[in-house]
Design a protein around this motif. Structure first.
Motif, PDB file in Angstrom:
ATOM      1  N   ALA A   1      -4.838  11.693  -0.646  1.00  0.00           N
ATOM      2  CA  ALA A   1      -3.595  11.765   0.133  1.00  0.00           C
ATOM      3  C   ALA A   1      -2.414  12.126  -0.769  1.00  0.00           C
ATOM      4  O   ALA A   1      -1.524  12.887  -0.370  1.00  0.00           O
ATOM      5  CB  ALA A   1      -3.337  10.438   0.838  1.00  0.00           C
ATOM      6  N   GLU A   2      -2.388  11.589  -1.980  1.00  0.00           N
ATOM      7  CA  GLU A   2      -1.371  11.979  -2.955  1.00  0.00           C
ATOM      8  C   GLU A   2      -1.529  13.440  -3.365  1.00  0.00           C
ATOM      9  O   GLU A   2      -0.556  14.197  -3.414  1.00  0.00           O
ATOM     10  CB  GLU A   2      -1.510  11.125  -4.222  1.00  0.00           C
ATOM     11  N   ASN A   3      -2.758  13.815  -3.672  1.00  0.00           N
ATOM     12  CA  ASN A   3      -3.045  15.138  -4.225  1.00  0.00           C
ATOM     13  C   ASN A   3      -2.544  16.260  -3.317  1.00  0.00           C
ATOM     14  O   ASN A   3      -1.947  17.233  -3.788  1.00  0.00           O
ATOM     15  CB  ASN A   3      -4.561  15.253  -4.452  1.00  0.00           C
ATOM     16  N   VAL A   4      -2.790  16.140  -2.023  1.00  0.00           N
ATOM     17  CA  VAL A   4      -2.402  17.220  -1.114  1.00  0.00           C
ATOM     18  C   VAL A   4      -0.897  17.244  -0.866  1.00  0.00           C
ATOM     19  O   VAL A   4      -0.373  18.231  -0.327  1.00  0.00           O
ATOM     20  CB  VAL A   4      -3.166  17.127   0.218  1.00  0.00           C
ATOM     21  N   ARG A   5      -0.196  16.201  -1.261  1.00  0.00           N
ATOM     22  CA  ARG A   5       1.260  16.186  -1.150  1.00  0.00           C
ATOM     23  C   ARG A   5       1.942  16.604  -2.456  1.00  0.00           C
ATOM     24  O   ARG A   5       3.162  16.672  -2.514  1.00  0.00           O
ATOM     25  CB  ARG A   5       1.736  14.783  -0.761  1.00  0.00           C
ATOM     26  N   ASP A   6       1.155  16.873  -3.465  1.00  0.00           N
ATOM     27  CA  ASP A   6       1.668  17.106  -4.815  1.00  0.00           C
ATOM     28  C   ASP A   6       1.672  18.599  -5.135  1.00  0.00           C
ATOM     29  O   ASP A   6       0.691  19.138  -5.644  1.00  0.00           O
ATOM     30  CB  ASP A   6       0.795  16.322  -5.806  1.00  0.00           C
TER      31      ASP A   6
ATOM     32  N   HIS B   1       1.744  30.640   1.952  1.00  0.00           N
ATOM     33  CA  HIS B   1       0.936  29.474   1.580  1.00  0.00           C
ATOM     34  C   HIS B   1       1.646  28.233   2.082  1.00  0.00           C
ATOM     35  O   HIS B   1       2.860  28.064   1.874  1.00  0.00           O
ATOM     36  CB  HIS B   1       0.762  29.371   0.060  1.00  0.00           C
ATOM     37  N   SER B   2       0.888  27.371   2.755  1.00  0.00           N
ATOM     38  CA  SER B   2       1.487  26.110   3.207  1.00  0.00           C
ATOM     39  C   SER B   2       0.425  25.023   3.242  1.00  0.00           C
ATOM     40  O   SER B   2      -0.748  25.277   3.513  1.00  0.00           O
ATOM     41  CB  SER B   2       2.115  26.263   4.599  1.00  0.00           C
ATOM     42  N   ILE B   3       0.860  23.842   2.917  1.00  0.00           N
ATOM     43  CA  ILE B   3       0.070  22.631   3.072  1.00  0.00           C
ATOM     44  C   ILE B   3       0.904  21.673   3.916  1.00  0.00           C
ATOM     45  O   ILE B   3       2.050  21.369   3.576  1.00  0.00           O
ATOM     46  CB  ILE B   3      -0.253  21.969   1.715  1.00  0.00           C
ATOM     47  N   GLN B   4       0.336  21.220   5.009  1.00  0.00           N
ATOM     48  CA  GLN B   4       1.011  20.255   5.870  1.00  0.00           C
ATOM     49  C   GLN B   4       0.130  19.025   5.988  1.00  0.00           C
ATOM     50  O   GLN B   4      -1.085  19.129   6.194  1.00  0.00           O
ATOM     51  CB  GLN B   4       1.268  20.839   7.262  1.00  0.00           C
ATOM     52  N   THR B   5       0.724  17.843   5.838  1.00  0.00           N
ATOM     53  CA  THR B   5      -0.035  16.603   5.967  1.00  0.00           C
ATOM     54  C   THR B   5       0.493  15.786   7.130  1.00  0.00           C
ATOM     55  O   THR B   5       1.683  15.822   7.461  1.00  0.00           O
ATOM     56  CB  THR B   5       0.045  15.746   4.691  1.00  0.00           C
ATOM     57  N   VAL B   6      -0.416  15.055   7.746  1.00  0.00           N
ATOM     58  CA  VAL B   6      -0.072  14.078   8.773  1.00  0.00           C
ATOM     59  C   VAL B   6      -0.664  12.745   8.334  1.00  0.00           C
ATOM     60  O   VAL B   6      -1.880  12.653   8.093  1.00  0.00           O
ATOM     61  CB  VAL B   6      -0.617  14.482  10.157  1.00  0.00           C
ATOM     62  N   PHE B   7       0.172  11.756   8.165  1.00  0.00           N
ATOM     63  CA  PHE B   7      -0.258  10.429   7.722  1.00  0.00           C
ATOM     64  C   PHE B   7      -1.235   9.842   8.741  1.00  0.00           C
ATOM     65  O   PHE B   7      -0.993   9.916   9.947  1.00  0.00           O
ATOM     66  CB  PHE B   7       0.982   9.523   7.605  1.00  0.00           C
ATOM     67  N   PRO B   8      -2.372   9.268   8.309  1.00  0.00           N
ATOM     68  CA  PRO B   8      -2.695   8.977   6.917  1.00  0.00           C
ATOM     69  C   PRO B   8      -3.608   9.987   6.220  1.00  0.00           C
ATOM     70  O   PRO B   8      -3.588  10.083   5.005  1.00  0.00           O
ATOM     71  CB  PRO B   8      -3.420   7.631   7.032  1.00  0.00           C
TER      72      PRO B   8
ATOM     73  N   THR C   1       8.668  18.866  -7.608  1.00  0.00           N
ATOM     74  CA  THR C   1       9.072  17.540  -7.187  1.00  0.00           C
ATOM     75  C   THR C   1       7.873  16.772  -6.661  1.00  0.00           C
ATOM     76  O   THR C   1       6.896  17.368  -6.192  1.00  0.00           O
ATOM     77  CB  THR C   1      10.153  17.623  -6.086  1.00  0.00           C
ATOM     78  N   GLU C   2       7.963  15.456  -6.751  1.00  0.00           N
ATOM     79  CA  GLU C   2       6.966  14.563  -6.158  1.00  0.00           C
ATOM     80  C   GLU C   2       7.547  13.847  -4.942  1.00  0.00           C
ATOM     81  O   GLU C   2       7.088  12.773  -4.564  1.00  0.00           O
ATOM     82  CB  GLU C   2       6.485  13.554  -7.203  1.00  0.00           C
ATOM     83  N   ALA C   3       8.518  14.467  -4.293  1.00  0.00           N
ATOM     84  CA  ALA C   3       9.204  13.836  -3.163  1.00  0.00           C
ATOM     85  C   ALA C   3       8.241  13.475  -2.039  1.00  0.00           C
ATOM     86  O   ALA C   3       8.330  12.396  -1.444  1.00  0.00           O
ATOM     87  CB  ALA C   3      10.299  14.752  -2.637  1.00  0.00           C
ATOM     88  N   SER C   4       7.304  14.370  -1.723  1.00  0.00           N
ATOM     89  CA  SER C   4       6.392  14.092  -0.618  1.00  0.00           C
ATOM     90  C   SER C   4       5.365  13.034  -0.993  1.00  0.00           C
ATOM     91  O   SER C   4       4.863  12.316  -0.123  1.00  0.00           O
ATOM     92  CB  SER C   4       5.719  15.374  -0.146  1.00  0.00           C
ATOM     93  N   VAL C   5       5.026  12.919  -2.278  1.00  0.00           N
ATOM     94  CA  VAL C   5       4.168  11.815  -2.724  1.00  0.00           C
ATOM     95  C   VAL C   5       4.904  10.496  -2.519  1.00  0.00           C
ATOM     96  O   VAL C   5       4.339   9.513  -2.012  1.00  0.00           O
ATOM     97  CB  VAL C   5       3.767  11.990  -4.198  1.00  0.00           C
ATOM     98  N   ARG C   6       6.180  10.485  -2.894  1.00  0.00           N
ATOM     99  CA  ARG C   6       6.979   9.274  -2.654  1.00  0.00           C
ATOM    100  C   ARG C   6       7.091   8.984  -1.162  1.00  0.00           C
ATOM    101  O   ARG C   6       7.116   7.820  -0.746  1.00  0.00           O
ATOM    102  CB  ARG C   6       8.360   9.435  -3.294  1.00  0.00           C
ATOM    103  N   GLY C   7       7.135  10.042  -0.346  1.00  0.00           N
ATOM    104  CA  GLY C   7       7.171   9.849   1.104  1.00  0.00           C
ATOM    105  C   GLY C   7       5.925   9.162   1.624  1.00  0.00           C
ATOM    106  O   GLY C   7       6.004   8.295   2.509  1.00  0.00           O
ATOM    107  N   PHE C   8       4.763   9.542   1.077  1.00  0.00           N
ATOM    108  CA  PHE C   8       3.524   8.873   1.476  1.00  0.00           C
ATOM    109  C   PHE C   8       3.592   7.390   1.152  1.00  0.00           C
ATOM    110  O   PHE C   8       3.243   6.545   1.987  1.00  0.00           O
ATOM    111  CB  PHE C   8       2.320   9.507   0.764  1.00  0.00           C
ATOM    112  N   TRP C   9       4.041   7.057  -0.057  1.00  0.00           N
ATOM    113  CA  TRP C   9       4.084   5.649  -0.443  1.00  0.00           C
ATOM    114  C   TRP C   9       5.152   4.887   0.329  1.00  0.00           C
ATOM    115  O   TRP C   9       5.011   3.682   0.580  1.00  0.00           O
ATOM    116  CB  TRP C   9       4.268   5.520  -1.949  1.00  0.00           C
ATOM    117  N   HIS C  10       6.200   5.579   0.744  1.00  0.00           N
ATOM    118  CA  HIS C  10       7.196   4.948   1.624  1.00  0.00           C
ATOM    119  C   HIS C  10       6.521   4.495   2.923  1.00  0.00           C
ATOM    120  O   HIS C  10       6.676   3.350   3.359  1.00  0.00           O
ATOM    121  CB  HIS C  10       8.317   5.946   1.922  1.00  0.00           C
TER     122      HIS C  10
END
Length: 417
Positions: A204-209, A295-302, A400-409
Motif C-alpha cells: 500500500a505504501e509502495n504504490v503511493r510512493d 502514466h497514472s497510479i490511483q489508489t483507493v484505501f485500503p 514527495t511522500e505526501a500520499s504515503v503520509r496520506g495512507f498513514w493518516h
C-alpha cells in the motif's frame, strides 16, 4: 483509544514516522481485520464483465474474509460471505462459475444467488425419522449479506452499515479520474497473480510512493516512461486516504539529478542515452486522452490500485494472507471499442508490469527486503519526510511522500492509533 495506544506506541512525529511494529505484529494484524477489512470501508470485489451473464459467480476476498459475488436471473448483483450458514464451510469453490444456485458440498445446503437459503437435504429426515426440528425455518438462515455498489463497472463491497455511499467515500476528484479511465465498456485482456512475502501495508505504501519509481525502476527512467522531471503531480482525496499520481511524457524537462551517480549509474542501470530496445514497439503508444497524462497510479484505501501506463490499463488488488504474506492480483483491460491494433498494443505494454513484468518484479523484491529488514526492530520507525511533513496534494512535484503520509493518516484514523 487507550487499548489501541497500548498496542502500538506511535511516535510523536505522527504520520512522518511509522513504527516497524505494524508490519510484523500479530495483534495489529488482527485489529486490521476487524477495523479495516470488516470495517467501514469499500473494497473492490470484481468488475462487471466478470459477472456479465445471469448465473455468473466469482469469488473474492475482503481481508481474510472470503466473498461470493453473483448476478441473478433478474440481472441484480449480490455479494455475500462465502461461509455456509450450517457449518461454516466454503460454498463457492471455483474462482469463476455459472450456476442457478449455490450449494455447499458438505451437507448440500442450497442457496439462491442472493444468498437466501432455498433448501437443505433431509430436512424431514429419512423414512419419517430424524431431520430438522419442526420449527426449523429455512427463511431464518442465509449467507451473510455484503453491501454492494457499482461504479464505472467496478463492483465494491462493505461489511459495515456505517460505510458512507461509495461516491462519497471516493470523493469527487477520485471519482472523476476513475470515470476517465473506466467510464466506457471494458474487456479483459489478461490476468496475473502472485504471492509477495511482505505485509500488505508495505505494498500500500509502495504504490503511493512516486519517489522510488525513478530510482528503483530504471527501465521507466531510461526509456522515459515515467520520471520525476516530467510534468506531473500528486492529488490526495479530501480525507487523504486515496490518491492519484500522474505524469506527462510529452512534457519532459531533464533535471541534472538524473545524471548523477546516485540516481543513474552503471550500478543500477544503463547510463543516460546508452540503451536501446531490440523490440522498440514495446513502447509504441497513442495519445488516448486530451489531458496529456501518459502514466497514472490511483489508489483507493485500503488495497486497490488503478494503473494507466502509456496505454496499458490495469487493476491491481491485494489481499493480506498473514502478517508477512500478501496475494497480489492484476487484471489487464482494454475497451470494447478498441481496434485490433490498439488491443495488440495494450497486450504488448502489459509486459511492463504484472508478476513477471520489467518493472513490477522489482516491487515484489524490495517490499520483501523491507519486511526482512524491519522484523527484528519493532521499536524503530520509518522516516517519511520527503516533500514535507504533511499529507496534501502537490500538482507541481512528485518528489514527495505526501500520499504515503496520506495512507498513514487514514490508517491511524480507522485503527485508532
Amino acid at each position: 483509544m487507550e487499548a489501541a495506544a497500548s498496542l502500538v506506541n506511535w511516535p510523536s512525529e505522527g504520520i512522518t514516522r511509522v513504527p516497524f511494529q505494524v508490519f510484523s505484529d500479530d495483534e495489529v494484524y488482527e485489529r486490521e481485520q476487524q477495523r479495516i477489512f470488516r470495517g467501514p470501508v469499500w473494497q473492490y470485489l470484481c468488475i462487471e464483465p466478470e459477472i456479465a451473464n445471469p448465473g455468473d459467480i466469482v469469488t473474492a476476498w475482503m481481508g481474510e474474509t472470503p466473498i461470493i459475488v453473483t448476478r441473478d436471473a433478474e440481472g441484480q448483483i449480490h455479494a455475500m460471505v462465502n461461509r455456509c450458514a450450517h457449518k461454516g464451510a466454503l460454498v463457492a469453490l471455483r474462482g469463476k462459475d455459472n450456476a442457478k444456485h449455490l450449494t455447499c458440498v458438505y451437507h448440500a445446503w442450497s442457496y439462491r444467488l442472493d444468498g437466501r437459503l432455498r433448501s437443505i437435504a433431509f430436512q424431514k429426515g429419512v423414512n419419517g425419522k430424524g431431520g430438522m426440528p419442526e420449527d426449523f425455518d429455512v427463511s431464518a438462515h442465509r449467507l451473510q449479506p455484503v453491501r454492494v455498489a457499482s461504479f464505472c463497472g467496478l463492483v465494491f463491497g462493505t461489511l459495515s452499515d456505517e460505510t458512507p455511499p461509495l461516491e462519497e467515500y471516493l470523493g469527487p476528484r477520485m471519482s472523476a479520474f476513475i470515470q476517465r479511465n473506466f467510464g466506457r465498456p471494458l474487456k479483459i485482456l489478461g490476468r496475473h497473480s502472485q504471492i509477495i512475502h511482505n505485509n500488505w501495508k508495505l505494498y500500500a505504501e509502495n504504490v503511493r510512493d512516486s519517489y522510488h519509481a525513478t530510482l528503483l525502476h530504471t527501465f521507466y527512467t531510461t526509456f522515459k516512461v515515467n520520471r520525476l522531471d516530467m510534468d506531473g503531480g500528486i492529488v490526495l482525496s479530501d480525507k487523504k486516504w486515496h490518491h492519484i499520481s500522474y505524469s506527462k511524457r510529452a512534457t519532459f524537462n531533464l533535471d541534472r539529478e538524473y545524471l548523477t551517480a546516485e540516481v543513474h549509474s552503471a550500478k543500477y542501470g544503463a547510463k543516460h542515452g546508452d540503451s536501446a530496445l531490440e523490440g522498440p514497439q514495446l513502447l509504441d503508444a497513442w495519445d488516448e486522452f486530451d489531458d496529456g497524462i501518459t502514466h497514472s497510479i490511483q489508489t483507493v484505501f485500503p488495497n486497490l490500485v488503478f494503473q494507466f501506463t502509456l496505454n496499458s490499463l490495469a487493476i491491481r488488488f491485494f489481499a493480506p494472507k498473514g502478517v508477512d504474506k500478501t496475494e497480489l492480483k492484476w487484471i489487464f483491460l482494454g475497451y470494447e471499442r478498441d481496434t485490433p491494433e490498439q488491443t495488440e498494443m495494450r497486450v504488448r505494454q502489459s509486459n511492463l508490469t504484472g508478476a513477471a513484468g520489467l518493472v513490477a518484479l522489482e516491487d515484489g523484491c524490495i517490499n520483501e527486503f523491507v519486511q526482512r529488514g524491519t522484523v527484528g526492530a519493532p521499536e524503530r520507525a520509518a522516516f517519511i519526510e520527503m516533500g514535507g511533513r504533511v499529507a496534501e496534494s502537490n500538482e507541481s512535484s512528485r518528489a514527495t511522500e505526501a500520499s504515503v503520509r496520506g495512507f498513514w493518516h487514514g490508517y491511524r484514523e480507522i485503527m485508532g492509533f
